[in-house]
Design a protein around this motif. Structure first.
Motif, PDB file in Angstrom:
ATOM      1  N   MET A  12     -91.465  10.614 -17.694  1.00 43.46           N
ATOM      2  CA  MET A  12     -91.026  10.148 -16.387  1.00 43.46           C
ATOM      3  C   MET A  12     -90.747   8.641 -16.366  1.00 43.46           C
ATOM      4  SD  MET A  12     -90.797  12.965 -14.987  1.00 43.46           S
ATOM      5  CE  MET A  12     -90.310  12.509 -13.363  1.00 43.46           C
ATOM      6  N   TYR A  13     -91.458   7.877 -17.184  1.00 47.82           N
ATOM      7  CA  TYR A  13     -91.243   6.425 -17.216  1.00 47.82           C
ATOM      8  C   TYR A  13     -89.808   6.071 -17.590  1.00 47.82           C
ATOM      9  CZ  TYR A  13     -96.258   5.587 -16.763  1.00 47.82           C
ATOM     10  OH  TYR A  13     -97.539   5.535 -16.309  1.00 47.82           O
ATOM     11  N   ARG A  14     -89.175   6.904 -18.378  1.00 49.10           N
ATOM     12  CA  ARG A  14     -87.779   6.644 -18.761  1.00 49.10           C
ATOM     13  C   ARG A  14     -86.875   6.561 -17.532  1.00 49.10           C
ATOM     14  NH1 ARG A  14     -88.425  11.335 -23.001  1.00 49.10           N
ATOM     15  NH2 ARG A  14     -90.158  10.332 -24.032  1.00 49.10           N
ATOM     16  N   LEU A  15     -87.234   7.291 -16.488  1.00 47.08           N
ATOM     17  CA  LEU A  15     -86.431   7.280 -15.273  1.00 47.08           C
ATOM     18  C   LEU A  15     -86.500   5.945 -14.534  1.00 47.08           C
ATOM     19  CD1 LEU A  15     -87.275  10.833 -13.887  1.00 47.08           C
ATOM     20  CD2 LEU A  15     -85.303  10.132 -15.267  1.00 47.08           C
ATOM     21  N   LEU A  16     -87.495   5.139 -14.860  1.00 49.52           N
ATOM     22  CA  LEU A  16     -87.661   3.841 -14.199  1.00 49.52           C
ATOM     23  C   LEU A  16     -86.947   2.706 -14.925  1.00 49.52           C
ATOM     24  CD1 LEU A  16     -91.439   4.126 -13.258  1.00 49.52           C
ATOM     25  CD2 LEU A  16     -89.451   4.575 -11.802  1.00 49.52           C
ATOM     26  N   LEU A  17     -86.333   2.987 -16.046  1.00 54.35           N
ATOM     27  CA  LEU A  17     -85.656   1.934 -16.811  1.00 54.35           C
ATOM     28  C   LEU A  17     -84.647   1.139 -15.981  1.00 54.35           C
ATOM     29  CD1 LEU A  17     -85.170   3.680 -20.260  1.00 54.35           C
ATOM     30  CD2 LEU A  17     -86.697   1.778 -19.716  1.00 54.35           C
ATOM     31  N   PRO A  18     -83.856   1.763 -15.100  1.00 54.93           N
ATOM     32  CA  PRO A  18     -82.894   0.976 -14.313  1.00 54.93           C
ATOM     33  C   PRO A  18     -83.561  -0.072 -13.414  1.00 54.93           C
ATOM     34  CG  PRO A  18     -82.371   3.306 -14.163  1.00 54.93           C
ATOM     35  CD  PRO A  18     -83.697   3.201 -14.849  1.00 54.93           C
ATOM     36  N   ILE A  19     -84.812   0.140 -13.076  1.00 53.48           N
ATOM     37  CA  ILE A  19     -85.523  -0.808 -12.221  1.00 53.48           C
ATOM     38  C   ILE A  19     -86.065  -1.982 -13.033  1.00 53.48           C
ATOM     39  CG2 ILE A  19     -87.550  -1.103 -10.738  1.00 53.48           C
ATOM     40  CD1 ILE A  19     -87.099   1.849  -9.897  1.00 53.48           C
ATOM     41  N   PHE A  20     -86.602  -1.676 -14.212  1.00 50.09           N
ATOM     42  CA  PHE A  20     -87.305  -2.693 -14.989  1.00 50.09           C
ATOM     43  C   PHE A  20     -86.457  -3.400 -16.034  1.00 50.09           C
ATOM     44  CE2 PHE A  20     -90.751   0.123 -13.523  1.00 50.09           C
ATOM     45  CZ  PHE A  20     -91.425  -0.816 -12.767  1.00 50.09           C
ATOM     46  N   GLN A  22     -82.989  -5.172 -16.776  1.00 51.64           N
ATOM     47  CA  GLN A  22     -81.830  -5.731 -16.076  1.00 51.64           C
ATOM     48  C   GLN A  22     -80.626  -5.902 -16.999  1.00 51.64           C
ATOM     49  OE1 GLN A  22     -81.756  -5.965 -12.737  1.00 51.64           O
ATOM     50  NE2 GLN A  22     -83.752  -5.000 -12.959  1.00 51.64           N
ATOM     51  N   ALA A  23     -80.352  -4.886 -17.780  1.00 49.87           N
ATOM     52  CA  ALA A  23     -79.188  -4.859 -18.656  1.00 49.87           C
ATOM     53  C   ALA A  23     -78.261  -3.750 -18.182  1.00 49.87           C
ATOM     54  CB  ALA A  23     -79.618  -4.611 -20.098  1.00 49.87           C
ATOM     55  N   ASP A  24     -77.024  -3.766 -18.652  1.00 47.73           N
ATOM     56  CA  ASP A  24     -76.061  -2.727 -18.286  1.00 47.73           C
ATOM     57  C   ASP A  24     -76.435  -1.374 -18.904  1.00 47.73           C
ATOM     58  OD1 ASP A  24     -74.675  -4.695 -16.982  1.00 47.73           O
ATOM     59  OD2 ASP A  24     -73.159  -4.908 -18.539  1.00 47.73           O
ATOM     60  N   ARG A  25     -76.958  -1.439 -20.110  1.00 47.92           N
ATOM     61  CA  ARG A  25     -77.305  -0.212 -20.825  1.00 47.92           C
ATOM     62  C   ARG A  25     -78.457  -0.483 -21.766  1.00 47.92           C
ATOM     63  NH1 ARG A  25     -72.677   1.291 -24.918  1.00 47.92           N
ATOM     64  NH2 ARG A  25     -72.622   3.031 -23.496  1.00 47.92           N
ATOM     65  N   VAL A  26     -79.098   0.581 -22.204  1.00 46.97           N
ATOM     66  CA  VAL A  26     -80.235   0.453 -23.107  1.00 46.97           C
ATOM     67  C   VAL A  26     -80.324   1.715 -23.969  1.00 46.97           C
ATOM     68  CG1 VAL A  26     -81.929   1.442 -21.508  1.00 46.97           C
ATOM     69  CG2 VAL A  26     -82.678  -0.211 -23.214  1.00 46.97           C
ATOM     70  N   TYR A  51     -74.487   9.021 -16.804  1.00 51.72           N
ATOM     71  CA  TYR A  51     -75.741   8.276 -16.709  1.00 51.72           C
ATOM     72  C   TYR A  51     -76.407   8.068 -18.059  1.00 51.72           C
ATOM     73  CZ  TYR A  51     -75.173   9.584 -11.839  1.00 51.72           C
ATOM     74  OH  TYR A  51     -74.684   9.776 -10.586  1.00 51.72           O
ATOM     75  N   LEU A  52     -76.212   9.021 -18.958  1.00 54.21           N
ATOM     76  CA  LEU A  52     -76.860   8.911 -20.260  1.00 54.21           C
ATOM     77  C   LEU A  52     -76.113   9.719 -21.301  1.00 54.21           C
ATOM     78  CD1 LEU A  52     -78.630  11.746 -20.975  1.00 54.21           C
ATOM     79  CD2 LEU A  52     -79.913  10.893 -19.035  1.00 54.21           C
ATOM     80  N   GLY A  53     -76.431   9.411 -22.535  1.00 47.95           N
ATOM     81  CA  GLY A  53     -75.929  10.175 -23.661  1.00 47.95           C
ATOM     82  C   GLY A  53     -77.115  10.620 -24.499  1.00 47.95           C
ATOM     83  N   ASN A  87     -76.300   0.763 -15.246  1.00 53.33           N
ATOM     84  CA  ASN A  87     -75.516   0.406 -14.056  1.00 53.33           C
ATOM     85  C   ASN A  87     -75.011   1.644 -13.324  1.00 53.33           C
ATOM     86  OD1 ASN A  87     -75.867  -2.341 -14.124  1.00 53.33           O
ATOM     87  ND2 ASN A  87     -73.967  -2.740 -15.216  1.00 53.33           N
ATOM     88  N   ASN A  88     -74.631   2.673 -14.050  1.00 51.66           N
ATOM     89  CA  ASN A  88     -74.179   3.906 -13.398  1.00 51.66           C
ATOM     90  C   ASN A  88     -75.309   4.539 -12.596  1.00 51.66           C
ATOM     91  OD1 ASN A  88     -71.709   3.511 -14.568  1.00 51.66           O
ATOM     92  ND2 ASN A  88     -71.920   5.119 -16.087  1.00 51.66           N
ATOM     93  N   ILE A  89     -76.510   4.481 -13.142  1.00 49.80           N
ATOM     94  CA  ILE A  89     -77.662   5.033 -12.428  1.00 49.80           C
ATOM     95  C   ILE A  89     -77.961   4.189 -11.188  1.00 49.80           C
ATOM     96  CG2 ILE A  89     -80.126   5.567 -12.558  1.00 49.80           C
ATOM     97  CD1 ILE A  89     -79.653   5.998 -15.619  1.00 49.80           C
ATOM     98  N   ARG A  90     -77.985   2.866 -11.370  1.00 48.72           N
ATOM     99  CA  ARG A  90     -78.277   1.972 -10.243  1.00 48.72           C
ATOM    100  C   ARG A  90     -77.256   2.115  -9.120  1.00 48.72           C
ATOM    101  NH1 ARG A  90     -78.401  -2.067 -14.275  1.00 48.72           N
ATOM    102  NH2 ARG A  90     -80.492  -2.196 -15.130  1.00 48.72           N
ATOM    103  N   ASN A  91     -76.004   2.342  -9.484  1.00 45.76           N
ATOM    104  CA  ASN A  91     -74.933   2.430  -8.490  1.00 45.76           C
ATOM    105  C   ASN A  91     -74.944   3.734  -7.711  1.00 45.76           C
ATOM    106  OD1 ASN A  91     -73.973  -0.123  -9.098  1.00 45.76           O
ATOM    107  ND2 ASN A  91     -72.539   0.648 -10.636  1.00 45.76           N
ATOM    108  N   ASN A  92     -75.738   4.689  -8.133  1.00 43.59           N
ATOM    109  CA  ASN A  92     -75.842   5.964  -7.431  1.00 43.59           C
ATOM    110  C   ASN A  92     -77.217   6.008  -6.760  1.00 43.59           C
ATOM    111  OD1 ASN A  92     -76.320   8.636  -6.672  1.00 43.59           O
ATOM    112  ND2 ASN A  92     -75.004   9.425  -8.289  1.00 43.59           N
ATOM    113  N   GLN A  93     -77.272   5.641  -5.513  1.00 44.41           N
ATOM    114  CA  GLN A  93     -78.552   5.571  -4.792  1.00 44.41           C
ATOM    115  C   GLN A  93     -79.256   6.920  -4.711  1.00 44.41           C
ATOM    116  OE1 GLN A  93     -80.208   2.753  -3.812  1.00 44.41           O
ATOM    117  NE2 GLN A  93     -78.591   1.872  -5.072  1.00 44.41           N
ATOM    118  N   THR A  94     -78.511   8.000  -4.627  1.00 42.50           N
ATOM    119  CA  THR A  94     -79.117   9.330  -4.607  1.00 42.50           C
ATOM    120  C   THR A  94     -79.848   9.595  -5.916  1.00 42.50           C
ATOM    121  OG1 THR A  94     -77.382  10.134  -3.135  1.00 42.50           O
ATOM    122  CG2 THR A  94     -78.663  11.802  -4.319  1.00 42.50           C
TER     123      THR A  94
END
Length: 107
Positions: A12-20, A22-26, A51-53, A87-94
């Protein structure tokens, strides 16, 4: 459609990467991954609006297991190596809300 209702805290922590992060991708990798190629090959994959590959993980025993649960084994991917387009994840608030809710529920 059936689903698995159990997730580890680590998954589940992987889902928090967009919050912690601050890069475009990881690129996320489990600690037991051994890299024997130029990682730039993975990094340079164009995910477009995705969102991911990740790589589908379809061992014969896994496929049988998923079918026995009523799941589509063709949608299971290996979560040990994931290229996230943050960024794709962050841009989708849902999507972001679902990630946060999923993490809260798993605790």
């Amino acid at each position: 459609m059936h689903k698995i209702d159990y997730w580890t805290m680590a998954s589940m922590y992987r889902l928090l990467l967009p919050i912690f992060i601050q890069a475009d991708r990881v690129i996320y990798m489990d600690c037991d991954i051994l890299v024997n190629m130029d990682i730039n090959e993975l990094w340079s994959i164009d995910l477009r609006e995705r969102y991911l590959g990740a790589v589908l993980d379809q061992g014969e025993k896994l496929l049988e297991y998923f079918v026995s649960l009523g799941l589509n084994g063709e949608l299971y991917f290996n979560s040990g190596v994931i290229l996230f387009q943050l960024n794709n994840i962050r841009n989708n608030q849902t999507c972001m809300k679902k990630c946060l809710i999923s993490c809260a529920i798993s605790q």
